[in-house]
Design a protein around this motif. Structure first.
Motif, PDB file in Angstrom:
ATOM      1  N   ARG A 141      -2.802   0.739   7.719  1.00  0.00           N
ATOM      2  CA  ARG A 141      -1.773   1.508   7.011  1.00  0.00           C
ATOM      3  C   ARG A 141      -0.650   0.653   6.426  1.00  0.00           C
ATOM      4  O   ARG A 141      -0.308   0.811   5.247  1.00  0.00           O
ATOM      5  N   SER A 142      -0.067  -0.219   7.211  1.00  0.00           N
ATOM      6  CA  SER A 142       1.052  -1.020   6.696  1.00  0.00           C
ATOM      7  C   SER A 142       0.575  -2.019   5.646  1.00  0.00           C
ATOM      8  O   SER A 142       1.300  -2.329   4.701  1.00  0.00           O
ATOM      9  N   GLN A 143      -0.647  -2.504   5.787  1.00  0.00           N
ATOM     10  CA  GLN A 143      -1.217  -3.405   4.775  1.00  0.00           C
ATOM     11  C   GLN A 143      -1.443  -2.655   3.460  1.00  0.00           C
ATOM     12  O   GLN A 143      -1.141  -3.165   2.377  1.00  0.00           O
ATOM     13  N   LEU A 144      -1.966  -1.434   3.566  1.00  0.00           N
ATOM     14  CA  LEU A 144      -2.169  -0.602   2.374  1.00  0.00           C
ATOM     15  C   LEU A 144      -0.836  -0.355   1.681  1.00  0.00           C
ATOM     16  O   LEU A 144      -0.709  -0.496   0.465  1.00  0.00           O
ATOM     17  N   THR A 203      14.717  -4.818  -4.176  1.00  0.00           N
ATOM     18  CA  THR A 203      14.874  -4.082  -2.928  1.00  0.00           C
ATOM     19  C   THR A 203      13.770  -4.516  -1.966  1.00  0.00           C
ATOM     20  O   THR A 203      12.586  -4.457  -2.295  1.00  0.00           O
ATOM     21  N   ARG A 204      14.179  -4.952  -0.779  1.00  0.00           N
ATOM     22  CA  ARG A 204      13.210  -5.431   0.221  1.00  0.00           C
ATOM     23  C   ARG A 204      12.797  -4.287   1.142  1.00  0.00           C
ATOM     24  O   ARG A 204      13.648  -3.609   1.712  1.00  0.00           O
ATOM     25  N   VAL A 205      11.476  -4.108   1.269  1.00  0.00           N
ATOM     26  CA  VAL A 205      10.924  -3.020   2.070  1.00  0.00           C
ATOM     27  C   VAL A 205       9.935  -3.606   3.076  1.00  0.00           C
ATOM     28  O   VAL A 205       9.043  -4.362   2.703  1.00  0.00           O
ATOM     29  N   LEU A 206      10.102  -3.235   4.336  1.00  0.00           N
ATOM     30  CA  LEU A 206       9.185  -3.654   5.390  1.00  0.00           C
ATOM     31  C   LEU A 206       8.454  -2.423   5.917  1.00  0.00           C
ATOM     32  O   LEU A 206       9.081  -1.453   6.350  1.00  0.00           O
ATOM     33  N   PHE A 207       7.120  -2.467   5.828  1.00  0.00           N
ATOM     34  CA  PHE A 207       6.283  -1.388   6.371  1.00  0.00           C
ATOM     35  C   PHE A 207       5.785  -1.823   7.741  1.00  0.00           C
ATOM     36  O   PHE A 207       5.304  -2.943   7.913  1.00  0.00           O
ATOM     37  N   LEU A 237       0.170  -1.559  -2.019  1.00  0.00           N
ATOM     38  CA  LEU A 237       0.411  -0.493  -2.995  1.00  0.00           C
ATOM     39  C   LEU A 237       1.805  -0.563  -3.600  1.00  0.00           C
ATOM     40  O   LEU A 237       1.982  -0.337  -4.798  1.00  0.00           O
ATOM     41  N   LEU A 238       2.815  -0.885  -2.785  1.00  0.00           N
ATOM     42  CA  LEU A 238       4.164  -0.993  -3.347  1.00  0.00           C
ATOM     43  C   LEU A 238       4.245  -2.189  -4.299  1.00  0.00           C
ATOM     44  O   LEU A 238       4.828  -2.093  -5.370  1.00  0.00           O
ATOM     45  N   ARG A 239       3.630  -3.297  -3.921  1.00  0.00           N
ATOM     46  CA  ARG A 239       3.605  -4.468  -4.819  1.00  0.00           C
ATOM     47  C   ARG A 239       2.926  -4.118  -6.139  1.00  0.00           C
ATOM     48  O   ARG A 239       3.347  -4.557  -7.199  1.00  0.00           O
ATOM     49  N   HIS A 240       1.867  -3.328  -6.055  1.00  0.00           N
ATOM     50  CA  HIS A 240       1.092  -2.932  -7.228  1.00  0.00           C
ATOM     51  C   HIS A 240       1.862  -1.925  -8.079  1.00  0.00           C
ATOM     52  O   HIS A 240       1.843  -1.992  -9.298  1.00  0.00           O
ATOM     53  N   THR A 241       2.551  -0.990  -7.436  1.00  0.00           N
ATOM     54  CA  THR A 241       3.213   0.112  -8.121  1.00  0.00           C
ATOM     55  C   THR A 241       4.485  -0.322  -8.849  1.00  0.00           C
ATOM     56  O   THR A 241       4.713   0.088  -9.981  1.00  0.00           O
ATOM     57  N   ASP A 242       5.320  -1.148  -8.200  1.00  0.00           N
ATOM     58  CA  ASP A 242       6.581  -1.533  -8.842  1.00  0.00           C
ATOM     59  C   ASP A 242       7.054  -2.913  -8.383  1.00  0.00           C
ATOM     60  O   ASP A 242       8.028  -3.033  -7.638  1.00  0.00           O
ATOM     61  N   PRO A 243       6.361  -3.966  -8.849  1.00  0.00           N
ATOM     62  CA  PRO A 243       6.760  -5.319  -8.448  1.00  0.00           C
ATOM     63  C   PRO A 243       8.094  -5.756  -9.065  1.00  0.00           C
ATOM     64  O   PRO A 243       8.714  -6.701  -8.595  1.00  0.00           O
ATOM     65  N   GLU A 244       8.529  -5.038 -10.083  1.00  0.00           N
ATOM     66  CA  GLU A 244       9.776  -5.387 -10.758  1.00  0.00           C
ATOM     67  C   GLU A 244      11.005  -5.088  -9.891  1.00  0.00           C
ATOM     68  O   GLU A 244      11.981  -5.826  -9.896  1.00  0.00           O
ATOM     69  N   HIS A 245      10.953  -3.996  -9.139  1.00  0.00           N
ATOM     70  CA  HIS A 245      12.114  -3.552  -8.377  1.00  0.00           C
ATOM     71  C   HIS A 245      12.019  -3.779  -6.866  1.00  0.00           C
ATOM     72  O   HIS A 245      13.026  -3.706  -6.175  1.00  0.00           O
ATOM     73  N   PHE A 246      10.798  -3.993  -6.351  1.00  0.00           N
ATOM     74  CA  PHE A 246      10.618  -4.050  -4.900  1.00  0.00           C
ATOM     75  C   PHE A 246       9.888  -5.313  -4.455  1.00  0.00           C
ATOM     76  O   PHE A 246       9.005  -5.800  -5.143  1.00  0.00           O
ATOM     77  N   GLU A 247      10.288  -5.791  -3.268  1.00  0.00           N
ATOM     78  CA  GLU A 247       9.560  -6.832  -2.556  1.00  0.00           C
ATOM     79  C   GLU A 247       9.017  -6.166  -1.304  1.00  0.00           C
ATOM     80  O   GLU A 247       9.797  -5.610  -0.513  1.00  0.00           O
ATOM     81  N   ALA A 248       7.705  -6.199  -1.125  1.00  0.00           N
ATOM     82  CA  ALA A 248       7.085  -5.486  -0.016  1.00  0.00           C
ATOM     83  C   ALA A 248       6.557  -6.453   1.043  1.00  0.00           C
ATOM     84  O   ALA A 248       6.007  -7.500   0.721  1.00  0.00           O
ATOM     85  N   PHE A 249       6.730  -6.037   2.297  1.00  0.00           N
ATOM     86  CA  PHE A 249       6.260  -6.811   3.434  1.00  0.00           C
ATOM     87  C   PHE A 249       5.678  -5.829   4.444  1.00  0.00           C
ATOM     88  O   PHE A 249       5.983  -4.645   4.406  1.00  0.00           O
ATOM     89  N   SER A 250       4.849  -6.336   5.351  1.00  0.00           N
ATOM     90  CA  SER A 250       4.348  -5.473   6.423  1.00  0.00           C
ATOM     91  C   SER A 250       4.262  -6.276   7.708  1.00  0.00           C
ATOM     92  O   SER A 250       4.161  -7.498   7.688  1.00  0.00           O
ATOM     93  N   ALA A 251       4.299  -5.543   8.820  1.00  0.00           N
ATOM     94  CA  ALA A 251       4.210  -6.179  10.129  1.00  0.00           C
ATOM     95  C   ALA A 251       3.724  -5.159  11.145  1.00  0.00           C
ATOM     96  O   ALA A 251       3.733  -3.961  10.883  1.00  0.00           O
ATOM     97  N   ILE A 295      10.085   1.085   6.856  1.00  0.00           N
ATOM     98  CA  ILE A 295       9.316   2.330   6.867  1.00  0.00           C
ATOM     99  C   ILE A 295       8.197   2.210   7.888  1.00  0.00           C
ATOM    100  O   ILE A 295       7.313   1.360   7.754  1.00  0.00           O
ATOM    101  N   THR A 296       8.268   3.039   8.919  1.00  0.00           N
ATOM    102  CA  THR A 296       7.205   3.055   9.918  1.00  0.00           C
ATOM    103  C   THR A 296       6.130   4.032   9.449  1.00  0.00           C
ATOM    104  O   THR A 296       6.434   5.036   8.804  1.00  0.00           O
ATOM    105  N   LEU A 297       4.887   3.721   9.791  1.00  0.00           N
ATOM    106  CA  LEU A 297       3.764   4.511   9.280  1.00  0.00           C
ATOM    107  C   LEU A 297       3.012   5.260  10.374  1.00  0.00           C
ATOM    108  O   LEU A 297       1.967   5.839  10.109  1.00  0.00           O
TER     109      LEU A 297
END
Length: 137
Positions: free
Chosen positions: A17-20, A5-9, A24-38, A80-82
């Protein structure tokens, strides 16, 4: 193509905030999620962002400040906007599945003691709930 699942913060500066949230998402569940920020107006990552992540033992590898335009045409299941400002600027992002608005105080401009640690903790708690809710089959 990944089946993760691709997630953009998104926040304004992509400095804290978006970097955190990305790390954190990469750290918490790298098996199910791909995390990005901008950021809608990216600037340099605040050094405190790296410091609090490393203190928690979370990898900061690959973190860099990015403009939201860098992801034009890409598909994300969740955007997800922060902060309220980025929420108002990102309501019509093409390629976004579900858009969620989380609002966290900006630790860069906060005068709270240990603002970065507080924000890290608050985002981490929200991400753990997000992972729990989105990975239940």
């Amino acid at each position: 193509m990944s089946d993760k699942t691709r997630v953009l913060f998104v926040c304004v500066a992509n400095a804290a905030r978006s970097q955190l949230a990305e790390a954190l998402l990469r750290h918490t569940d790298p098996e199910h999620f791909e995390a990005f920020s901008a950021g809608t107006a990216p600037s340099a990552i605040d050094p405190n962002t790296y410091e609090v992540l490393q203190h928690l033992g979370v990898s900061t590898e690959g973190l860099r400040s990015k403009a939201i335009d860098e992801f034009a045409g890409e598909r994300f299941e969740y955007v997800i906007t922060l902060c309220d400002k980025s929420a108002s600027e990102c309501h019509a992002l093409p390629g976004a599945g579900e858009v969620m608005a989380w609002d966290f105080e900006d630790p860069v401009t906060s005068d709270r003691p240990n603002a970065f640690r507080h924000t890290l903790h608050e985002i981490h708690e929200r991400i753990k709930l997000f992972v729990l809710a989105k990975t239940r089959r």
